[in-house]
Design a protein around this motif. Structure first.
Motif, PDB file in Angstrom:
ATOM      1  N   GLY A 192      -4.307  -5.367  -9.409  1.00 38.20           N
ATOM      2  CA  GLY A 192      -5.292  -5.766 -10.753  1.00 38.20           C
ATOM      3  C   GLY A 192      -4.528  -5.281 -12.035  1.00 38.20           C
ATOM      4  N   PRO A 193      -4.409  -3.808 -11.896  1.00 34.08           N
ATOM      5  CA  PRO A 193      -3.917  -3.074 -13.119  1.00 34.08           C
ATOM      6  C   PRO A 193      -2.538  -3.519 -13.742  1.00 34.08           C
ATOM      7  CG  PRO A 193      -5.067  -1.587 -11.909  1.00 34.08           C
ATOM      8  CD  PRO A 193      -4.819  -2.746 -10.888  1.00 34.08           C
TER       9      PRO A 193
ATOM     10  N   MET B 238      -2.812  -9.659  -9.482  1.00 38.89           N
ATOM     11  CA  MET B 238      -3.605 -10.083  -8.302  1.00 38.89           C
ATOM     12  C   MET B 238      -3.626 -11.498  -8.401  1.00 38.89           C
ATOM     13  SD  MET B 238      -5.718  -8.931  -6.360  1.00 38.89           S
ATOM     14  CE  MET B 238      -7.002  -9.326  -5.059  1.00 38.89           C
TER      15      MET B 238
ATOM     16  N   GLN C 145       0.747  -1.008   0.043  1.00 40.81           N
ATOM     17  CA  GLN C 145       0.095  -0.111  -0.033  1.00 40.81           C
ATOM     18  C   GLN C 145       0.773   1.184  -0.084  1.00 40.81           C
ATOM     19  OE1 GLN C 145      -2.492  -0.768   3.431  1.00 40.81           O
ATOM     20  NE2 GLN C 145      -4.245  -1.496   2.284  1.00 40.81           N
TER      21      GLN C 145
ATOM     22  N   GLY D  76      -6.585  -5.079  -4.602  1.00 40.69           N
ATOM     23  CA  GLY D  76      -7.193  -5.320  -5.720  1.00 40.69           C
ATOM     24  C   GLY D  76      -7.134  -3.972  -6.802  1.00 40.69           C
ATOM     25  N   LYS D  77      -6.968  -2.864  -6.245  1.00 45.11           N
ATOM     26  CA  LYS D  77      -6.861  -1.605  -7.089  1.00 45.11           C
ATOM     27  C   LYS D  77      -5.446  -1.355  -7.481  1.00 45.11           C
ATOM     28  CE  LYS D  77     -11.081   0.756  -5.933  1.00 45.11           C
ATOM     29  NZ  LYS D  77     -11.782   1.856  -5.187  1.00 45.11           N
ATOM     30  N   LEU D  78      -4.686  -2.052  -6.643  1.00 42.75           N
ATOM     31  CA  LEU D  78      -3.264  -1.778  -6.958  1.00 42.75           C
ATOM     32  C   LEU D  78      -2.494  -2.949  -7.755  1.00 42.75           C
ATOM     33  CD1 LEU D  78      -1.800  -0.428  -3.385  1.00 42.75           C
ATOM     34  CD2 LEU D  78      -2.117   0.729  -5.307  1.00 42.75           C
TER      35      LEU D  78
ATOM     36  N   ARG E 251      -7.835  -6.502  -0.358  1.00 39.05           N
ATOM     37  CA  ARG E 251      -7.785  -5.130  -0.291  1.00 39.05           C
ATOM     38  C   ARG E 251      -6.808  -4.368  -1.263  1.00 39.05           C
ATOM     39  NH1 ARG E 251      -6.686  -5.639   6.212  1.00 39.05           N
ATOM     40  NH2 ARG E 251      -6.355  -3.513   6.050  1.00 39.05           N
TER      41      ARG E 251
END
Length: 233
Positions: free
Chosen positions: A133-134, A138, A106, A129-131, A127
């Motif tokens: 995933g792209p 993941m 994070q 996922g947004k980091l 938690r």
């Protein structure tokens, strides 16, 4: 591409208008001769597939182990506790943790080539996922990166296993080794990669599946491969 020597210019002319088809071994040999970068370039493969990944039944995604390895040192992070964490470390994981690893990621420390997790850790990993995933990092049970056997997953990641995923235009790209590899090693990796794509043919694919294959290097031209040498497409 860097400025070419006279010899390299003659080789580019040999490629014609980029419509000429070449055997796999000939294509690799040409790319070696065209090498201009001072570093050890990666041999890149691209496949144009007869799929539209906007449709779920035409998605092509999976893992393949390149028998000759990738020539790269893959940095692996593992979310695990207790015995599983110890197994991951013993297998060569670069970072193993739980909440501490979450906080570290994070904070922006995401310099990993593979992220693996035991199933019980997905509540924490979710938690991120947004980091993750792209970046395509993941953990996913279908890809073997969510598993209780984290030690084996780490060994696979370190031993030449790579992920492939079709892009919007129906194209798959991948690095299949370094130019410093022997011809035999590169051919073995080429065959393994293409075989994996062929085996991953989705149910919704219509007509010809493997339509074009090209080889290139980090700074070299693209060379089209004769599909007559490729089986199962």
């Amino acid at each position: 591409m860097a400025k070419l020597t006279k010899k390299q210019k003659s080789l580019v002319e040999k490629l014609g208008d980029n419509q000429n088809l070449h055997g796999i071994n000939d294509a690799i040999a040409l790319l070696r001769e065209l090498k201009s970068a001072k570093y050890d370039e990666t041999l890149e493969i691209s496949l144009n597939l007869g799929v539209d990944p906007r449709h779920a039944d035409q998605m092509v995604r999976g893992m393949v182990t390149l028998p000759s390895g990738t020539g790269k040192d893959v940095k692996v992070a593992v979310f695990a506790r207790g015995d599983k964490a110890e197994a991951a470390l013993a297998a060569g994981a670069d970072r193993v943790g739980a909440e501490d690893l979450l906080e570290d990621m994070q904070a922006g420390n995401l310099d990993y080539g593979r992220v693996i997790a035991t199933p019980d850790m997905m509540g924490i990993v979710g938690r991120l996922g947004k980091l993750l995933g792209p970046k395509g990092l993941m953990p996913n049970p279908k890809l073997g990166t969510v598993t209780p056997n984290v030690g084996e997953a780490v060994k696979a990641a370190k031993g030449g296993q790579i992920e492939f995923r079709v892009e919007k235009a129906g194209i798959i790209h991948g690095g299949i080794g370094k130019l410093s590899f022997s011809d035999e090693a590169l051919r073995a990796n080429f065959d393994a990669f293409v075989d994996a794509i062929v085996k991953a043919k989705p149910a919704g694919a219509k007509g010809k599946y493997v339509r074009k294959i090209g080889l290139s290097t980090s700074q070299g031209p693209g060379i089209k491969v004769d599909l007559a040498e490729v089986h199962g497409g």
